[in-house]
Scaffold this active site. Structure first.
Site, PDB file in Angstrom:
ATOM      1  N   GLY A  77       0.835  -1.185   0.000  1.00 50.96           N
ATOM      2  CA  GLY A  77       0.000   0.000   0.000  1.00 50.96           C
ATOM      3  C   GLY A  77       0.876   1.242   0.000  1.00 50.96           C
ATOM      4  N   GLY A  82       0.104  -4.831   0.527  1.00 56.12           N
ATOM      5  CA  GLY A  82      -1.145  -4.691  -0.205  1.00 56.12           C
ATOM      6  C   GLY A  82      -1.230  -5.568  -1.437  1.00 56.12           C
ATOM      7  N   GLU A 107       5.611  -5.666   7.348  1.00 57.69           N
ATOM      8  CA  GLU A 107       4.928  -4.659   8.171  1.00 57.69           C
ATOM      9  C   GLU A 107       5.597  -4.369   9.512  1.00 57.69           C
ATOM     10  OE1 GLU A 107       2.294  -5.872   5.015  1.00 57.69           O
ATOM     11  OE2 GLU A 107       3.455  -7.037   6.472  1.00 57.69           O
ATOM     12  N   ASP A 144      -1.110  -7.398   7.762  1.00 56.97           N
ATOM     13  CA  ASP A 144      -2.557  -7.284   7.586  1.00 56.97           C
ATOM     14  C   ASP A 144      -3.023  -7.939   6.282  1.00 56.97           C
ATOM     15  OD1 ASP A 144      -1.298  -5.303   6.030  1.00 56.97           O
ATOM     16  OD2 ASP A 144      -3.032  -3.970   6.145  1.00 56.97           O
TER      17      ASP A 144
END
Length: 481
Positions: free
Chosen positions: A83, A134, A157, A165
């Site tokens: 992301g 992402g 992350e 996530d």
């Protein structure tokens, strides 16, 4: 699951300010293609892209002409590197209003990931190049995930003060042994065919055949009454037509200790099985005293790696994987959205992203708290509080033919290599009493002679079984401690 509030709503729409060209859509007979088109940003996912993909996926669900969805990334370097977290970190610096914008982005991203995970039509993800964060969310929940020699997979992350996530609670916790825990806490990268053997990808192809594959998929003709499973079986066999010989999983220069097999894999399961970070670190210290020089070096390097990560992220990531084993696919994204909202309020996210991705040159992040001992159980509990019905993530209203919204195991797992549990069942059956060859032959036959099955079964048998008369027997768990 009953305690987790579930809300469904309408699909988001594109906004006037969105970049018109950051995602390209195309049709080739029955194939509908999605091309992430930000190559200079390594196709990093942002809100504009998600607002285009979501409604298009819903549109294709209603179309009888759309048979196969295929997603890929523009340029030679990346499928999707994650992301656009730098933008989110800058928003967070604005205070609560900016943090709310960032939390809304994660809500949008998780809506998209959940739709993919329960999608009513065959979905193929081409993980050609960097596939992280992402990009993993856009691919790993799909029934078909194709790795190539250029694939670089990671969930990085914890290096930026966040948590793994995009459904990491679900897919990482269901990988063989402690592979998921290892990848989550260390951000270790898997190269090419390693992603296939680890269960991240379902197929491995050379990147030179991808264009031919797209053409071949577009030529497929499905019977009107064919079920989703029947359609997927045809797609699976079609992809397999393009599989050539597989490279050795340890053939990559960036794999000095080997990768997820043999004695290293035993050490990973041995050291990462614990439920506290302190116990894992203690096990690594013990492993560093091993008589095996390679394993000792690996354990020392892994300790140093973990020491660089956000202490808060480490604690949250470990707990999410342990709890995530029991979450349904829908519960996963609702709970992870709560985690993301909490991290947007935590100083480590802005600090980690700024230090690693914004500052030039990169700086060493100053985590708060800076020590594991300073991150208390009550601190971690705050991340795992159940969201209120008003705050729970609103998911996209499912299509009538969507997959079960509450599955606890991937319904399309059969398209990947067999898991260790699959192999264990065969070993514990009558085939195990007939010996190694009988087990290998049976699993290979059950998986339709899929490339890589024989190699995986051989590795698992060597590591997890013992000779028992004329046959083989599965080692008890204690035997590997």
């Amino acid at each position: 699951m009953s305690s987790t509030p579930i809300r469904y709503g309408a699909t988001v729409k594109e906004e006037p300010r969105d970049d018109p060209d950051d995602v390209l859509f195309n049709s080739l007979y029955g194939v509908r293609t999605i091309e992430l088109n930000r190559p200079k940003k390594l196709n990093s996912l942002n809100g504009s892209m998600a607002r285009k993909i979501l409604p298009r996926l819903r549109e294709w669900e209603k179309s009888q002409m759309a048979n196969v969805i295929l997603i890929s990334g523009a340029g030679p370097k990346a499928f999707c590197a994650g992301g656009d977290v730098a933008e989110l970190a800058l928003q967070n610096k604005e205070g609560p209003e900016g943090q709310k914008k960032s939390a809304d982005y994660f809500g949008l991203e998780y809506q998209l990931d959940h739709l993919i995970a329960t999608y009513s039509k065959p979905y193929v993800a081409i993980m050609d190049g960097i596939t992280m964060g992402g990009g993993v969310g856009l691919s790993v929940h799909a029934p078909f995930r194709i790795a190539t020699e250029k694939t670089v997979f990671a969930m990085p992350e914890t290096t930026i003060g966040f948590f793994p996530d995009v459904g990491g609670s679900f897919f990482l916790s269901r990988l063989d042994g402690e592979i998921g825990t290892y990848l989550a806490l260390t951000s270790e990268r898997l190269q090419g065919v390693q992603a296939f053997y680890a269960g991240i990808a379902t197929h491995y192809l050379d990147s030179s055949v991808l264009a031919q594959l797209t053409t071949r998929l577009s030529e497929l003709v499905f019977k009107d009454y064919a079920s989703l499973s029947e359609r997927q079986q045809l797609i699976n066999s079609t992809i397999s037509e393009f599989t050539s010989s597989l490279p050795a999983r340890d053939s990559y220069e960036k794999a000095p200790y080997g990768h997820l097999s043999g004695s290293l894999r035993e050490a990973i399961d041995r050291t990462f099985k614990y439920n506290t970070v302190e116990e894992i670190l203690a096990a690594l210290r013990k492993e560093a005293e091993s008589g095996d020089e390679m394993l000792a070096q690996w354990a020392q390097a892994t300790q140093k790696t973990i020491a660089l990560r956000s202490p808060t992220s480490l604690r949250v990531a470990l707990r999410q994987l342990r709890e995530g084993k029991g979450w349904t696919i829908t519960e996963t994204f609702i709970r992870e959205h709560k985690l993301a909202v909490k991290f947007m309020e935590h100083p480590d996210f802005v600090e980690g992203v700024s230090a690693r991705l914004i500052n030039k040159p990169p700086t060493k992040p100053v985590w708060k708290p800076s020590q594991l001992a300073e991150v208390t159980t009550s601190d971690v509990d705050e991340f795992f509080k159940m969201p209120s019905p008003e705050d729970a993530l609103v998911l996209v209203d499912p299509h009538p033919e969507a997959l079960d919204q509450n599955y606890t195991e991937y319904p399309h797992a059969v398209f990947a290599l067999p898991s260790e549990k699959d192999i264990e069942k065969v070993v514990r059956s009558s085939y195990g009493r007939q010996g190694t060859k009988a087990v290998i032959d049976e699993v290979v036959q059950r998986w339709n002679h899929k490339a890589g099955v024989k190699e995986k079964v051989q590795e698992v048998i060597a590591r997890k079984t013992r000779t028992d008369g004329n046959g083989i027997a599965w080692k008890s768990q204690d035997a590997n401690l």
